[in-house]
Every structure is written in structure tokens, then in C-alpha cells.
Write an enzyme that holds these catalytic residues in place. Structure first.
Site, PDB file in Angstrom:
ATOM      1  N   LEU A 187       0.847  -1.185   0.000  1.00 46.67           N
ATOM      2  CA  LEU A 187       0.000   0.000   0.000  1.00 46.67           C
ATOM      3  C   LEU A 187       0.889   1.244   0.000  1.00 46.67           C
ATOM      4  O   LEU A 187       1.597   1.517   0.965  1.00 46.67           O
ATOM      5  CB  LEU A 187      -0.914   0.007   1.230  1.00 46.67           C
ATOM      6  N   GLY A 207       4.185   0.588   4.798  1.00 48.25           N
ATOM      7  CA  GLY A 207       5.571   0.990   5.027  1.00 48.25           C
ATOM      8  C   GLY A 207       5.751   1.642   6.391  1.00 48.25           C
ATOM      9  O   GLY A 207       5.135   2.664   6.673  1.00 48.25           O
ATOM     10  N   ASP A 211       9.257   9.811   7.898  1.00 48.23           N
ATOM     11  CA  ASP A 211      10.417  10.534   7.336  1.00 48.23           C
ATOM     12  C   ASP A 211      10.115  11.975   6.965  1.00 48.23           C
ATOM     13  O   ASP A 211      10.984  12.694   6.485  1.00 48.23           O
ATOM     14  CB  ASP A 211      10.922   9.817   6.090  1.00 48.23           C
ATOM     15  N   ASN A 213       8.524  13.193   4.532  1.00 47.58           N
ATOM     16  CA  ASN A 213       8.684  13.371   3.085  1.00 47.58           C
ATOM     17  C   ASN A 213      10.144  13.497   2.626  1.00 47.58           C
ATOM     18  O   ASN A 213      10.429  14.020   1.560  1.00 47.58           O
ATOM     19  CB  ASN A 213       7.894  14.601   2.610  1.00 47.58           C
ATOM     20  N   LEU A 233      -4.854   3.408  -1.428  1.00 46.89           N
ATOM     21  CA  LEU A 233      -6.239   3.441  -0.955  1.00 46.89           C
ATOM     22  C   LEU A 233      -7.043   4.402  -1.840  1.00 46.89           C
ATOM     23  O   LEU A 233      -6.492   5.389  -2.339  1.00 46.89           O
ATOM     24  CB  LEU A 233      -6.286   3.902   0.501  1.00 46.89           C
ATOM     25  N   LYS A 245      -1.550  13.288   0.634  1.00 50.84           N
ATOM     26  CA  LYS A 245      -2.305  12.058   0.847  1.00 50.84           C
ATOM     27  C   LYS A 245      -1.560  11.022   1.672  1.00 50.84           C
ATOM     28  O   LYS A 245      -2.101   9.960   1.967  1.00 50.84           O
ATOM     29  CB  LYS A 245      -2.662  11.436  -0.510  1.00 50.84           C
ATOM     30  N   LEU A 247      -0.463   9.045   4.666  1.00 44.19           N
ATOM     31  CA  LEU A 247      -1.059   8.846   5.981  1.00 44.19           C
ATOM     32  C   LEU A 247      -0.100   8.106   6.896  1.00 44.19           C
ATOM     33  O   LEU A 247       0.787   7.379   6.438  1.00 44.19           O
ATOM     34  CB  LEU A 247      -2.363   8.053   5.856  1.00 44.19           C
TER      35      LEU A 247
END
Length: 324
Positions: A187, A207, A211, A213, A233, A245, A247
């Protein structure tokens, strides 16, 4: 004359009695001298020991009484639980659990890419996943893989009881060594594939990376390198968000649990997503309520501007008519 009984003691008996008397006196003297030789602490110790021996039976009886009280307390608690369950049907429903065959895997192989503070955040997210799964009406098979390094150290230091957690599997191996390759679906929000429904025979990988991003797209790249299926998702199909997006691990986990319970993605998203994400439900035309409001405002502004442009023209016509 009155008869008198005369006890005649032989010299040998008299000597023996005398020796016994002297022995007793000597023993008393020795005990007294030994007591006097003892220190104050030793004398107190002897007194405590004597008192301990004298109260042995009393302690035994107290233990029996406490044991009986605990037994009665447990019985009363069980009776109260049964009574509460009869009064409140929701408590009975919570115990009626239907386990799902869906597997959710948290991939913790990114340990070396995170700072310690981020690893500790991941630790808390895993804790939330565990607690949510334990309360869920349709709990999934929860697996944590590649456990080691900073994460395991944090768990050992902050939460030593994790080794006793139930309904969860901790693996030091990589998820590709734990689950068959054809059963895996990673995912990731970078995947072009959209997950429309859950396959009960699949293992969905989340995962375990906090981090901010710094390593954008790394989970998607890892999935492609291993040649395993991947998907995101269906967030964009039901929700408009002000933020990105991506999460948190526990949010993805909770959304899937909520979907298993409700059978509806939109309900699942809005049950879990935090308010700071600014989530707005999308209508069938793909616009959110906020978009519609903005569009109405723009149309109103355009209408006002058109009327302002027409007003000078009308004035000029009226002026010309008057002059003529």
C-alpha cells in the site's frame, strides 16, 4: 502418739538430688550470663524470633481468611459482569468477534533511514495499531516484519511488555521471507493502482517509515524492485484533502479495520482521518462541498461584475436620449 511418716533418704540419693539442683542452678546462671553477653541487637532478634514462633498459627489463620475474601471478591465481580452484560447489550456485542483472514504487515525495514525520534513515533503508531486491532469487531492478522535496530531497542526500553502481546506476530525477517510473493500487495500513495476492495487472501504491506517526506516514493520503488503488487487506498475517489495524501501507519491500519466493519470506504475514511487533514467528502461529480461553495462565490462575483459593466452603457443610452 500420732504416727508420723518418716522419709529416710540415703546418702547416695541425697547426693544425686544435690547435684541435680546444682546443675539446674548452673544452667540458669549460664543462660543468664549468655543473655548478658548478647548485644542489644541480638537480644531484640531473639525476641522477634520468639514472637514469630508464637504467632505462627495466627498468621496461618489470617492467610486463610484473605484467601477466602479474594475468592468471594472474584465471585462478586463475575456476578457484576454478567449483570452488566444483561443490562447493556453493547458489552455482549464487543465480545462477539469475527476474525478476518486479511493480513496487515508493517514493513520496518527502513530503520536506518530514520532519526531516533521518528523511530519512537513509529513505535507509538504500532502500539495504536495493536490496541485498535484488539478492540476491533473484525481483527486482522497483524504482522510486524524486519524488527530490529533502533525500533527494537526503543520497544525494549519503553515497552518491555511487547513480548507478551497477543494476536500479533513479530518477525526479524523481511516481509518477502514471511509471506508468499503472490499474496503481497504494498500500500503506497505513489502507486497508480487504486484499491477498490480487500481480498481476504492477500497480505497488505504498510511501510513503517516516518520521514516527513524526506524519502518520497521509496516504498513504491521498493515494491517495484521486488516485483510485488502495489496499490493506493481510494482516497481521491471519496475525499478531498488540504494536505498531502500520505497517511501515518496507524491511520492506514485503522481505515482498513473500519472498512472491514462498515463495508464502505467513505465511512471508513471519515471515521479515521484527523481533522487537521481538512478532509471534505466528494460528490458524484468529483467536487467537494468546499469546491461548490467556491464555485458559487465565483459565479456570484462574475454576475456582479457583468451588472457593473452593463450599468454605464445603460446610462449612456439614457443620456443620449435626453439630449436628443
Amino acid at each position: 502418739m500420732a504416727n508420723e511418716n518418716v522419709i529416710i533418704v540415703s546418702p547416695a540419693e541425697n547426693k544425686e538430688q544435690k547435684e541435680d539442683s546444682e546443675s539446674t542452678v548452673e544452667t540458669i546462671k549460664n543462660a543468664s550470663s549468655e543473655t548478658q553477653c548478647l548485644s542489644k541487637r541480638q537480644r531484640k532478634k531473639l525476641l522477634r524470633q520468639k514472637k514469630w514462633e508464637e504467632e505462627r498459627e495466627l498468621r496461618k489463620q489470617k492467610r486463610k481468611d484473605r484467601k477466602q475474601q479474594r475468592r468471594l471478591q472474584r465471585q462478586n465481580n463475575q456476578d457484576e459482569e454478567r449483570t452488566d452484560a444483561d443490562r447493556n447489550p453493547r458489552k455482549r456485542l464487543r465480545k462477539e468477534v469475527t476474525r478476518s483472514s486479511v493480513r496487515l504487515v508493517v514493513d520496518c525495514s527502513f530503520d536506518s533511514l530514520m532519526l531516533l525520534k521518528d523511530v519512537r513515533k513509529l513505535h507509538k503508531q504500532i502500539q495504536r495499531c495493536y490496541a485498535t486491532n484488539r478492540r476491533a469487531p473484525h481483527p486482522v492478522q497483524f504482522i510486524v516484519t524486519s524488527l530490529g535496530g533502533q525500533l527494537k531497542q526503543s520497544m525494549d526500553e519503553k515497552d518491555k511488555g511487547w513480548v507478551n502481546w497477543k494476536d500479533i506476530s513479530f518477525k526479524s525477517e523481511h516481509y518477502s521471507e514471511v509471506v508468499a510473493k503472490e499474496d503481497l500487495v504494498y500500500l503506497t500513495s505513489d502507486s497508480p493502482n487504486v484499491l477498490t476492495e480487500l481480498d481476504q487472501n492477500k497480505a497488505y504491506v504498510i511501510g513503517g517509515l516516518v520521514d516527513h517526506n524526506h524519502h518520497k516514493g521509496i516504498t513504491f520503488e521498493k515494491a517495484k524492485e521486488l516485483g510485488i503488487a502495489h496499490a493506493q487506498l481510494p482516497l481521491s475517489s471519496f475525499v478531498k484533502m488540504n494536505s498531502r495524501k500520505v497517511l501515518a501507519v496507524n491511520h492506514v491500519f485503522e481505515i482498513i479495520l473500519s472498512y472491514l466493519e462498515k463495508g464502505n470506504w467513505q465511512d471508513a475514511f471519515f471515521t479515521v482521518l484527523p481533522q487537521r487533514k481538512g478532509a471534505v467528502a466528494l460528490d458524484q461529480d468529483g467536487t467537494g462541498a468546499q469546491d461548490q461553495d467556491e464555485q458559487a462565490e465565483e459565479e456570484e462575483q462574475e454576475s456582479d461584475s457583468d451588472s457593473d459593466e452593463e450599468a454605464p452603457l445603460q446610462t449612456e443610452k439614457n443620456t443620449e436620449g435626453t439630449s436628443s
